[in-house]
Write a protein that holds these residues in place. Structure first.
Motif, PDB file in Angstrom:
ATOM      1  N   VAL B  66       0.835  -1.203   0.000  1.00 53.76           N
ATOM      2  CA  VAL B  66       0.000   0.000   0.000  1.00 53.76           C
ATOM      3  C   VAL B  66       0.868   1.251   0.000  1.00 53.76           C
ATOM      4  O   VAL B  66       0.637   2.182  -0.778  1.00 53.76           O
ATOM      5  CB  VAL B  66      -0.964   0.002   1.201  1.00 53.76           C
ATOM      6  N   ALA B  69       2.486   1.593  -3.449  1.00 56.50           N
ATOM      7  CA  ALA B  69       1.564   2.084  -4.476  1.00 56.50           C
ATOM      8  C   ALA B  69       1.276   3.566  -4.263  1.00 56.50           C
ATOM      9  O   ALA B  69       1.220   4.344  -5.229  1.00 56.50           O
ATOM     10  CB  ALA B  69       0.272   1.284  -4.460  1.00 56.50           C
ATOM     11  N   ALA B  70       1.110   3.983  -2.991  1.00 54.08           N
ATOM     12  CA  ALA B  70       0.843   5.398  -2.727  1.00 54.08           C
ATOM     13  C   ALA B  70       2.025   6.243  -3.182  1.00 54.08           C
ATOM     14  O   ALA B  70       1.847   7.299  -3.802  1.00 54.08           O
ATOM     15  CB  ALA B  70       0.570   5.607  -1.240  1.00 54.08           C
ATOM     16  N   GLY B  71       3.243   5.774  -2.902  1.00 50.28           N
ATOM     17  CA  GLY B  71       4.436   6.511  -3.301  1.00 50.28           C
ATOM     18  C   GLY B  71       4.526   6.631  -4.811  1.00 50.28           C
ATOM     19  O   GLY B  71       4.761   7.719  -5.366  1.00 50.28           O
TER      20      GLY B  71
END
Lengths: 619, 86
Positions: B66, B69-71
Motif C-alpha cells: 500500500v 503504491a501510494a508513493g
C-alpha cells in the motif's frame, strides 16, 4: 483547499492527548491490581474496570461534540493519516475480531486465517480501487457518492436502503457480543447490557458524528491493543523468556504438536463450512493448530477469503472514513496505517490462540490424572468452557475439554492463573472493541437514513439544521432498532458477519468499482448492479438457509458473494450497454473524480452555493 | 492537446499501478494458500513458511504494497501535473 482556512488546522497536541489517555488507563489497571492484592471484592474491581473506560470514552465524545455539518460528517477533513489508520483498524477489529477470530484460531487453527486475511486484503483492495477517488469526490456517505456521481437523489436513496441490511447485521453482532461479555462481569442482565450498550453507541455517534467517532476510536485502539497484548506478552515471557509473543510462538509449535498428538487431535477430513466454523457453544479443539484445511476444504477456504476481502473492501462504514483525510495523498496513507495497526492485531491473534492452547493443554497434563484443574469450574459457570465424557470412562482428560469460541480470549488470564484484574482488563478491552466498531456502523447506518433517505428524498436543498437533525434521528432509530433486534432474536454472530460481508460485497463492490473506473458506466447500470448483486446474495442466503433449497455447486449460504459479485458485475455491464451513454455532465464528474488535482468536488459545490446565496442576498 | 495526452498518460499509468497491485494481492490471497503444503516444508523463525505467510507475512506485505503504491502514484501525479497542490 479554499475551504480549509474556515476550519481549525490539525491539532498539534494530538499525540500528547493520547499519551495522557493511555497512561490514565494504565494507571487505572495498576491501581486496581494493587486494590485486588489488598483484598478488595472482585465485584467492585470488575465494575470499576469496565465502567470507568466507558466514562472516559463518553467524555471524549462530549469534548468533540459539534453542531457543524462539515465536522459532523467528515470530522472537518483534518484527521491525519496515522489517526485515520487507528480508526480504520478498530472498526475492522471490533468484538468479532477480538473474541470470535481469536476463538476460531484456537479451535480450527490455520483455517481461521480465511477471516483474518480477508479483512486485511479488503483494506488493501479498497486502498487502490476506492479510497482516493472517494476522497476526491468528498461525499460524506457512500450513497452520497452515488448521488453526486450520477446527479440523482433516487439512486442515493436506493443505495441507502441496500446499505442498511449488511451494516445493521454487523452492528447487531457487535452489540450482542459486547452485551454478552458485559453481563458476565457486571451484575446486569443481558437485555439491560444491550440497552446500555446501544445507548452509549448512539450517544457517541449523535454527539459529534464522524468527529467524535474518529477521536473516540483512537482512544479505543490504544485500550484494545494494550489489553489484548499485555496478558499474552506476560505469558510469552514466562514460557519463552522473551516478551514478543508474535515472534516466540514459533518455538512452541513442536511442543504444541506433541501435546495435540497426545490428546488424539488428528487431521480430520474437511467438513461442510457451517459445521467447520465454530459456533457459540463450547466445543472440543481437536483440529491440529498448524495443519491447513483440516476443517474447511481448500475451495471453501479460498471462497470465504474472497467473500471477506470483497465485503471489507466495499463496507460502507469503512469507506466513510476516506472523507476525513486532509487530502487525496493522505487518504492513500490512511489505509496503509490502517493495515499496520490492524496487522498488529492480526499477527498477535494467532500468537494469543497458540499460547492459550499451549497453556491449557499443559495445565491439564500437569494436573493429577483424571482430575480437573480448578479453573475449569469457574469457566464452566460463566458458560465459557465445559467438558464432556466422550469416551465414557468417567474420567476427565484433555481431549474432553470444550471451549466456547468467544471465551478463548477471556480464558487466557484465568487459565494462566493471573490476578483477577487481568481477566477483567481483557473483558474491558473486548467491550471497548465492540464499542469501537459499533459506533462506526451506527454512524454509517444513521447517516444513510438521515442524509440519503430522508433529506435526499424529501428536500431539494436541506438546511444544515435539518441534515444534522435527521442524521441524529437516524442514528437514534438505528440504535433503538438494533437493541430491540439483539434483545429479541437469538443468533450466532459469525454467520451474521459472513452474511453481512457477502451482502456488502455483492451490493457495492461491482457498482462502486464500475462507477469509478469505467467512464461509460451509467445510472441504469449502477441500479442494476446494486439490485442484482443484493438480490442474488440475499435470495441465495434465504433459499438455502431458510427455505431448504439445494445449494448450487454445494456452496454454503455463508459464501453467497461467490454468486452475488459476478451477478452484480454482469448486470452492471449488461444494462449499461443496453441503455444510452451517460450525459456529458455525468461523464465530467467521473473524469474529475479520477484526477487527484484540484478542489474536492463536494467542497466546491458547497462553496459555490454559499457564494450564490451571498450574491442573491440584497444586504 | 498536450493536456489531453498528459491526462491519458496519467490514466494509463494509474491503471498500471492498480493492476500490478491487484495482481500481487490476488497472488498473496489465492495462490499462496493453494501451495501452503509445499511452503510448509520450509521454516522461518521456527514457523513453517506456509503458516507464517498466513499468520504474518501476507499482512506485512500488504502494508508495504500500500505504501509502495501510494508513493508511486504520488510520483506519477507530480510528474504529470495532477498533484493536489497545483
Amino acid at each position: 483547499m479554499t475551504l480549509q482556512h474556515q476550519y481549525r488546522p490539525i491539532n498539534p497536541r494530538l499525540g500528547t492527548h493520547y499519551a495522557v489517555f493511555a497512561s490514565t488507563i494504565a494507571s487505572l489497571v495498576l491501581i486496581l491490581a494493587m486494590l485486588e492484592q489488598l483484598g478488595t471484592r472482585k465485584l467492585w474491581l470488575s465494575h470499576i474496570m469496565i465502567i470507568s473506560p466507558m466514562i472516559l470514552y463518553a467524555g471524549v465524545a462530549i469534548m468533540t461534540r459539534t453542531l457543524n455539518v462539515h465536522e459532523f460528517f467528515s470530522a472537518g477533513r483534518r484527521v491525519p493519516a496515522v489517526f485515520g489508520g487507528l480508526s480504520l483498524a478498530v472498526t475492522a477489529i471490533g468484538g468479532v475480531g477480538f473474541f470470535a477470530l481469536t476463538g476460531c484460531l484456537y479451535l480450527i487453527g490455520y483455517d481461521a486465517f480465511a477471516l483474518a486475511l480477508g479483512w486485511a486484503a479488503g483494506f488493501a483492495v479498497c486502498a487502490i480501487l476506492f479510497t482516493p477517488f472517494l476522497r476526491k469526490s468528498g461525499a460524506y456517505t457512500l450513497p452520497g457518492f452515488f448521488r453526486q456521481r450520477f446527479d440523482s437523489r433516487v439512486i442515493g436513496a436506493v443505495a441507502a436502503l441496500l446499505l442498511l441490511p449488511p451494516v445493521l447485521m454487523l452492528l447487531a453482532a457487535e452489540i450482542r457480543i459486547g452485551a454478552f461479555v458485559t453481563s458476565l462481569f457486571v451484575s446486569i442482565s443481558f437485555e439491560l447490557a444491550v440497552v446500555i450498550g446501544a445507548t452509549l453507541v448512539a450517544a457517541i455517534a449523535v454527539l459529534g458524528g464522524m468527529r467524535s467517532v474518529s477521536w473516540t476510536q483512537c482512544v479505543l485502539y490504544i485500550v484494545i491493543i494494550g489489553t489484548f497484548l499485555v496478558p499474552v506478552t506476560i505469558l510469552s515471557l514466562e514460557v519463552t523468556n522473551l516478551p514478543l509473543p508474535q515472534l516466540t510462538y514459533g518455538g512452541l509449535f513442536e511442543r504444541l504438536s506433541a501435546q495435540e498428538l497426545s490428546i488424539g487431535a488428528t487431521q480430520a477430513g474437511p467438513v461442510t463450512i457451517e459445521a467447520a466454523l465454530p459456533g457459540e457453544r463450547p466445543e472440543p479443539a481437536l483440529k491440529p493448530f498448524m495443519a491447513p484445511f483440516g476443517a474447511l476444504s481448500q475451495s471453501d477456504f479460498i471462497l470465504l477469503l474472497f467473500c471477506f476481502t470483497a465485503g471489507t473492501a466495499a463496507m460502507p462504514s469503512l469507506l466513510m472514513r476516506s472523507g476525513t483525510a486532509p487530502s487525496v495523498f493522505e487518504s492513500r496513507r490512511v489505509i496503509g496505517w490502517g493495515i499496520i495497526f490492524f496487522g498488529l492485531f492480526l499477527i498477535s491473534a494467532p500468537a494469543y490462540a497458540a499460547f492459550t492452547k499451549f497453556i491449557t493443554l499443559q495445565q491439564i497434563a500437569s494436573a493429577l490424572p483424571g482430575q480437573m484443574p480448578d479453573w475449569i469450574a469457574g469457566l464452566r459457570d460463566a458458560g465459557l468452557a465445559d467438558f464432556s465424557d466422550r469416551n465414557g470412562d468417567g474420567k476427565f482428560d484433555a481431549s474432553e475439554m470444550l471451549v466456547s469460541r468467544d471465551g478463548v480470549t477471556l480464558a487466557l488470564p484465568i487459565i494462566a492463573g493471573y490476578p483477577f484484574i487481568f481477566a477483567v482488563m481483557v473483558a474491558a478491552g473486548g467491550i471497548s472493541a465492540t464499542l469501537a466498531a459499533s459506533i462506526a456502523h451506527a454512524l454509517a447506518a444513521g447517516t444513510a437514513i438521515g442524509e440519503d433517505l430522508i433529506c435526499g428524498l424529501v428536500y431539494r436543498s436541506p438546511t444544515a439544521a435539518k441534515r444534522l437533525l435527521f442524521s441524529r434521528l437516524g442514528i437514534i432509530a438505528t440504535g433503538a432498532g438494533v437493541a430491540w433486534l439483539v434483545a429479541v432474536v437469538d443468533f450466532d454472530i459469525l454467520p451474521s458477519v459472513a452474511w453481512a460481508m457477502s451482502l456488502a460485497a455483492s451490493t457495492f463492490l461491482p457498482g462502486l468499482s464500475l462507477s469509478i473506473w469505467w467512464p461509460r458506466f451509467n445510472i441504469w447500470g449502477l441500479l442494476a448492479a446494486m439490485i442484482a448483486g443484493f438480490g442474488v446474495t440475499a435470495g441465495y442466503i434465504f433459499l438455502t438457509k431458510f427455505s431448504g433449497s439445494e445449494p448450487w455447486f454445494g456452496l454454503s449460504h455463508l459464501l453467497a458473494a461467490t454468486f452475488g459479485v459476478p451477478a452484480g458485475f454482469a448486470a452492471g455491464v449488461g444494462v449499461t450497454y443496453l441503455t444510452p451513454e451517460p450525459k456529458p455532465a455525468v461523464r465530467a464528474i467521473g473524469d474529475e473524480i479520477r484526477d487527484p488535482s484540484g478542489e474536492t468536488i463536494y467542497d466546491r459545490v458547497v462553496r459555490l452555493s454559499i457564494a450564490a446565496d451571498a450574491a442573491s442576498d440584497p444586504n | 492537446m498536450a493536456e489531453d495526452q498528459q491526462r491519458i498518460h496519467h490514466r494509463l499509468w494509474t491503471l498500471a499501478i492498480a493492476a500490478t497491485f491487484l495482481a500481487a494481492v490476488a497472488i498473496l490471497i489465492f495462490v499462496v494458500p493453494l501451495v501452503v503444503g509445499e511452503l510448509n516444508t520450509y521454516f522461518l523463525f521456527g514457523i513453517p513458511v506456509g503458516f507464517y505467510m498466513a499468520a504474518q507475512g501476507t499482512v506485512i506485505i500488504f502494508a508495504i504494497l500500500v505504501f509502495w503504491a501510494a508513493g508511486q502514484q504520488e510520483v506519477l501525479d507530480r510528474k504529470l501535473g495532477a498533484a493536489e497542490d497545483n
